[in-house]
Design a protein around this motif. Structure first.
Motif: not given
Length: 377
Positions: A1-10, A13-16
């Motif tokens: 399991x990979x760590x947190x990714x700011x890109x994926x979170x962003x 966020x943009x999608x929401x």
């Protein structure tokens, strides 16, 4: 399991945010609701109402009588809007709720002041809402000491230094003990019916649209008015059951007086239940999801609670807020319930409120049918 990714979170966020702005009705509600709350609580709500509508019965047109009324007006609590010609007319104005106070100045007022007999001025208050009359009634205690200060001369002025030239007798009608429950508990009936019937109907019909069962109904030869009657009839029984429960508990638990006026109360309850259900049906034709239906229901219920006179005195609000409140059906329903239970008003004495509810039912039903018919097309 990979760590947190700011890109994926962003990306999420943009999608929401895009999803939120795509649902324009929900987005508008999110922005509008706090603005409405701020305006209502900041400007419209007043816990110490002033400029309350007052009627006077002056049986003696004299300088002292006019000075007394002027002193009442200058206190800021009383606005003299009506002049009654007989005690019966004054009683009717208070009974129908057209004025908050009725002031009677006796015919021998000046003569008795001159003789030092300390005549009495009668102030009758519509005390169905104790919070609306408390401050004004307290201000009347200081009225005899200064109302005639500029009119009494010589020996009369010297006599006035030792005792007040007249007395003010306050008669709190319909709720002399100032029991808050007598005002709040009957008003709860309107709030409960609004919250349950409007929201339940809106969510129920919208839920069917989301599940696709409404499409099957639309494919049948059922007319819009038939659909509306069939779907709303069960909730009419729910509303009537709630009314019986609330009124029964109001009497048993809180001792709310049941003064009568059952015909007007029955008509008012029936019209309000049908109108609330029609409004819920109308909301369901506009909302595209249960979330939107709930948001729109809350957007209706919030002003109904704050501007109807349920929580805060109606006459204490500014003129623009009272104008909005007059459009809200809960305002007229509360007057019917309180008028019937506390004052014993008959149907013909509540014709304005009953007419307003009837107009509400007709307008909302017509709009709901027009919206539903366009959906059929």
């Amino acid at each position: 399991m990979s760590g947190l990714s700011a890109v994926r979170i962003w990306a999420v966020l943009v999608k929401e945010f895009k999803q939120l702005t795509r649902d324009r009705l929900t987005y508008a509600m999110i922005l509008a609701l706090p603005i409405v709350q701020l305006i209502l609580f900041g400007y419209a709500i007043n816990t110490e109402p002033r400029h309350l509508p007052t009627a006077v019965l002056v049986q003696e047109d004299s300088v002292l009588a006019r000075s007394t009324l002027a002193a009442m007006t200058n206190s800021g609590f009383f606005d003299i809007e009506r002049t009654a010609r007989t005690p019966a007319e004054l009683d009717a104005l208070i009974r129908r709720g057209e004025v908050q106070f009725g002031v009677t100045i006796p015919g021998d007022f000046t003569r008795r002041v001159a003789r030092g007999d300390r005549p009495q001025i009668l102030v009758e208050a519509d005390a169905t809402d104790p919070s609306a009359t408390g401050g004004a009634a307290a201000a009347l205690a200081a009225l005899p000491a200064h109302a005639l200060a500029h009119d009494l001369k010589g020996a009369l002025a010297q006599r006035g230094l030792s005792q007040a030239p007249f007395e003010v007798v306050v008669h709190r009608r319909y709720n002399p003990a100032a029991v808050t429950a007598y005002n709040i508990v009957p008003g709860l009936l309107g709030v409960i019916l609004s919250m349950t019937l409007v929201m339940m109907t809106a969510l129920s019909v919208t839920r069917e649209a989301e599940r696709g069962t409404m499409e099957s109904l639309l494919a049948t030869p059922v007319e819009p008015i038939e659909v509306m009657i069939g779907k709303l009839a069960p909730y009419v029984l729910v509303g009537l059951a709630q009314t019986v429960i609330v009124l029964t508990l109001a009497r048993l638990l809180f001792g709310v007086p049941m003064a009568g006026g059952w015909i007007g109360l029955t008509l008012g309850v029936s019209l309000f239940i049908v109108g609330s259900l029609a409004l819920g049906f109308l909301i369901s034709t506009v909302a595209r999801s249960q979330l939107q239906a709930m948001q729109m229901s809350v957007f209706y219920i919030l002003p109904s609670i704050l501007l109807s006179g349920f929580m805060f005195p109606f006459h204490g609000m500014p003129a623009w807020a009272q104008a909005i409140g007059q459009v809200i059906p809960v305002t007229h329903f509360l007057r019917i319930v309180r008028g019937a239970l506390l004052k014993g008003l008959e149907a013909h004495e509540m014709w304005r409120e009953l007419t307003a509810l009837a107009a509400f039912v007709c307008v909302v039903t017509a709009l709901a049918m027009a919206r539903y018919r366009r959906t059929l097309d």
